[in-house]
Design an enzyme around this catalytic site. Sequence first.
Site, short mmCIF file in Angstrom:
data_model
loop_
_atom_site.label_atom_id
_atom_site.label_comp_id
_atom_site.label_asym_id
_atom_site.label_seq_id
_atom_site.Cartn_x
_atom_site.Cartn_y
_atom_site.Cartn_z
N HIS A 1 0.84 -1.20 0.00
CA HIS A 1 0.00 0.00 0.00
C HIS A 1 0.87 1.25 0.00
O HIS A 1 1.86 1.31 0.73
CB HIS A 1 -0.89 0.04 1.26
CG HIS A 1 -2.09 -0.83 1.18
ND1 HIS A 1 -3.28 -0.51 1.80
CD2 HIS A 1 -2.31 -2.02 0.55
CE1 HIS A 1 -4.16 -1.48 1.57
NE2 HIS A 1 -3.60 -2.40 0.83
N LYS B 1 -9.78 -12.16 9.65
CA LYS B 1 -9.31 -12.44 8.29
C LYS B 1 -7.87 -11.98 8.15
O LYS B 1 -7.52 -10.88 8.58
CB LYS B 1 -10.17 -11.71 7.28
CG LYS B 1 -9.56 -11.65 5.87
CD LYS B 1 -10.50 -11.06 4.85
CE LYS B 1 -9.78 -10.81 3.52
NZ LYS B 1 -10.72 -10.51 2.44
N LYS C 1 -5.07 -11.08 5.27
CA LYS C 1 -4.71 -10.89 3.87
C LYS C 1 -3.41 -11.64 3.63
O LYS C 1 -2.37 -11.31 4.22
CB LYS C 1 -4.53 -9.39 3.59
CG LYS C 1 -3.97 -9.06 2.22
CD LYS C 1 -4.89 -9.48 1.10
CE LYS C 1 -5.98 -8.44 0.88
NZ LYS C 1 -6.93 -8.88 -0.17
N ASP D 1 -6.83 -15.13 2.86
CA ASP D 1 -7.07 -14.66 1.49
C ASP D 1 -5.76 -14.47 0.74
O ASP D 1 -5.16 -13.39 0.78
CB ASP D 1 -7.84 -13.33 1.54
CG ASP D 1 -7.98 -12.68 0.17
OD1 ASP D 1 -7.71 -13.34 -0.84
OD2 ASP D 1 -8.35 -11.48 0.13
N ASN E 1 -5.22 -14.04 -2.28
CA ASN E 1 -5.40 -13.21 -3.48
C ASN E 1 -5.02 -13.91 -4.77
O ASN E 1 -4.40 -13.31 -5.67
CB ASN E 1 -4.62 -11.89 -3.36
CG ASN E 1 -5.48 -10.75 -2.83
OD1 ASN E 1 -5.01 -9.89 -2.13
ND2 ASN E 1 -6.77 -10.75 -3.16
N GLU F 1 -10.34 -17.89 1.07
CA GLU F 1 -10.75 -16.89 0.07
C GLU F 1 -9.74 -16.80 -1.07
O GLU F 1 -8.57 -16.45 -0.84
CB GLU F 1 -10.90 -15.53 0.76
CG GLU F 1 -11.42 -14.45 -0.16
CD GLU F 1 -11.51 -13.08 0.52
OE1 GLU F 1 -11.64 -13.04 1.76
OE2 GLU F 1 -11.43 -12.07 -0.19
N ASN G 1 -13.78 -12.88 -4.01
CA ASN G 1 -14.13 -11.59 -4.57
C ASN G 1 -13.25 -11.32 -5.79
O ASN G 1 -13.07 -10.20 -6.21
CB ASN G 1 -13.98 -10.45 -3.57
CG ASN G 1 -12.56 -9.98 -3.49
OD1 ASN G 1 -11.71 -10.77 -3.10
ND2 ASN G 1 -12.27 -8.74 -3.85
N ASP H 1 -19.55 -6.44 -2.91
CA ASP H 1 -18.90 -5.13 -2.76
C ASP H 1 -19.71 -4.18 -3.61
O ASP H 1 -19.69 -4.26 -4.84
CB ASP H 1 -17.44 -5.20 -3.23
CG ASP H 1 -16.71 -3.88 -2.99
OD1 ASP H 1 -17.35 -2.80 -3.12
OD2 ASP H 1 -15.51 -3.92 -2.68
N HIS I 1 -16.72 -7.66 0.86
CA HIS I 1 -15.35 -7.27 0.57
C HIS I 1 -15.15 -5.79 0.91
O HIS I 1 -16.11 -5.03 0.99
CB HIS I 1 -15.09 -7.52 -0.92
CG HIS I 1 -13.83 -6.95 -1.44
ND1 HIS I 1 -13.78 -5.79 -2.19
CD2 HIS I 1 -12.55 -7.38 -1.34
CE1 HIS I 1 -12.53 -5.55 -2.54
NE2 HIS I 1 -11.75 -6.49 -2.04
N ASN J 1 -12.15 -2.27 0.57
CA ASN J 1 -10.86 -1.63 0.30
C ASN J 1 -10.68 -0.54 1.35
O ASN J 1 -11.60 -0.25 2.10
CB ASN J 1 -10.85 -0.99 -1.10
CG ASN J 1 -10.64 -2.01 -2.20
OD1 ASN J 1 -11.40 -2.09 -3.15
ND2 ASN J 1 -9.59 -2.81 -2.09
#
Lengths: 427, 427
Positions: free
Chosen positions: B25, B195, B197, B226, B228, B251, B274, B298, B325, B327
């Site tokens: 990020h 959760k 990431k 998740d 990704n 996920e 997602n 979302d 979901h 952000n």
Amino acid sequence: MRITDMHITPIAIVDPPLLNAAGLHAPYALRIVVELVSEDNIYGLSEVPGHYDTLAALEAARAVVIGSDPFNFNGLQLRLTERFGTVDEARGSAPWDQRKLVHVLSALDVACLDLTGKAIGRPVVDLLGGKVRDRVDFSAYLFYKYEGAGGELGFDTDPSATGWAAARQKAALDPQGVVAQAQAMCNEFGFKSIKLKGGAMEPQIEVDSMLALAEAFGPGTPLRLDPNAIWKLETAIECGKQLEGVLEYYEDPVRGQEAMGQLRKAVNIPLATNMCTTSFEDLPGSVRHHSEDIILSDHHFWGGLRASMDLARFCRVFGRGMSMHSNSHVGISLAAMVHLAAAVPNLTYACDTHYPWQSDEVITQGRFHFEDGAIEVSNEPGLGIELDRAALAKLHEQYKTCGLTYRNDEIEMQKVEPGWKFMSTRW
Amino acid sequence: MRITDMHITPIAIVDPPLLNAAGLHAPYALRIVVELVSEDNIYGLSEVPGHYDTLAALEAARAVVIGSDPFNFNGLQLRLTERFGTVDEARGSAPWDQRKLVHVLSALDVACLDLTGKAIGRPVVDLLGGKVRDRVDFSAYLFYKYEGAGGELGFDTDPSATGWAAARQKAALDPQGVVAQAQAMCNEFGFKSIKLKGGAMEPQIEVDSMLALAEAFGPGTPLRLDPNAIWKLETAIECGKQLEGVLEYYEDPVRGQEAMGQLRKAVNIPLATNMCTTSFEDLPGSVRHHSEDIILSDHHFWGGLRASMDLARFCRVFGRGMSMHSNSHVGISLAAMVHLAAAVPNLTYACDTHYPWQSDEVITQGRFHFEDGAIEVSNEPGLGIELDRAALAKLHEQYKTCGLTYRNDEIEMQKVEPGWKFMSTRW
């Protein structure tokens, strides 16, 4: 805002002797008018098919409805579903089966929308996200029929009737009769699309009726035939081959999603249904079998206007066209149908309606007016209609005296042809 | 009622150095605040992810929006879709591709609902059919991260920070760091579900992190991982086998509906997505491959709150669970998420939110408060929030000075690890 009262009124409306695969329409069709009243004395209306089971179900729902917030249909639906059974139950396995639940949900969804629309001063279509069209097209709905006006007259006719009111009393038992009926109906209402309820005559008579309509109305006229799933697959293929290039869509020629899926591969006409895919639980099977090209929505059977908006999304996502189914009805249902059709971008087919066959009405504005086959979408609050309480009382009286408590077209047919039996596949 | 003005304000909000499969990020996350104003001076708000393409798309939509009726989102959606391309276009094939269109539709759907809710004095949830719950549960959203506060401080920390504000500055690069982060976050917000990431570390480190969380929080704690979609099928199976009985859901371990469908047969953990099912056009493929058990909705990506209600129906009909979901976002998005979650009967999983990672806010009530991991559903008109115009101006200034115009986690990662490249499948 709370709902403080719920009035449930069964009514009987005059219905002519129309033929279909299940038999013959009785002299009266049954409907139930539901009125929800809020603490600040605003009322919301809806209309659903009349059946003593639905009547009992609505009565049983009253305790859940009273005290509820009409703006919170989701919560109401959850409480009704929890109390009376989920959609996963097999039909008929519980005293309150799924078919009753959807009628109850439909009655309450529409009445809540009418009530809340009036409360906020906006038409129901705005509570469905707003209108994408200002006028909603309907189609001519033809029937094979015996001579007669229905109601007290039964198989007799009223000699003083004129125009369409006279024409709708006439028999239509062959292609010429069907064409004459279509011409009279289209003259009166301006319909541009034409549907024939089939499944009542030998298949070749019905095919010939469609060919006669095509001849009389010219190429390009959207024509539809609905044999109500009473044909064998071979019959449907044979008849379909004669109607390729003639029909706009071929509605439920055969029974069940699997047979519809097979027929779809064999005949080059879009298939439509309101029989094999009639509830959300049917959608996975619809995808699996690709059983139809077009789904006829019916807010009475899918659980209301908001649920029908969900169906519309399914149709867009899974490549189904959308049209609309009808039963004999009066103006409350018609108003709800118009608001729904106005909100659905992909409802691009002219909608079915039995309305021209009815003469009774329960709304103060009187009978709805069709212009060029269409009804203008009301911008008035709610459904844009008001209840004619004197008319409601009269039609309720008619209900009590007519002696009918549910629809049974087989029994009516047996009065004309003793021993006649419904067959799920006849030809 | 007509919309007479539309304000589109890009903002930058402080974001800490969180790691994920796409990189790191940036010190600021970008959002766009949209404000619609009606002729009678009622305003409606929404918030969508910030990207210069979305900004341009919203600017281009302005001419269609001004003069529209905020009660008629269906009509507005139709005009925007007609003008800027349909959802059938391949992504990126048009200047205004489908991904931008859904962001624009989401921004307008939410702002119209806020505006009309205020106009009629009802909360947005009522315009979605009403609430089925009074509180919406959220989950702890853990990240592997570098030390640092983000924003001006970047990888530095503010030594005066206390509590969660101090804890969120700390690095978390191994199982112990993840557990410490989870404990600090759950202490502060009361989350009951957790959760992580993933997709940022070697797979075994991520598996070990989940096992450490299970150990620290005890059996039965709903845990989610998740990665990704950055894992190979074999990796996902191998890791999944270690996490059976540990995870509530798994996920997007692998990329694409087909691989997800294969994984689903090989591992006994519910799969969530997602990434492989993120739009209505993906739903037929979801059915074909049965690619997931749970869809993370979302509203920003599905075209708004009303569209998300349609997704919820799909989930009920096709046997998918529904979660949510997130952000990086501020309070306008959070308010919208709460109203949606309150209306959906089958949104039974605690929702994702990045909110604890943010410190900025644009609403007058200040930062939302979580109690026992949940947010109470507002009964105030519209979204129940008011715009803090001074805060908006400050965050817009922050946008102009930060120099970012879109999110690119790969570039940020390269600042730390020169030559680092995103890989769609890494392990």
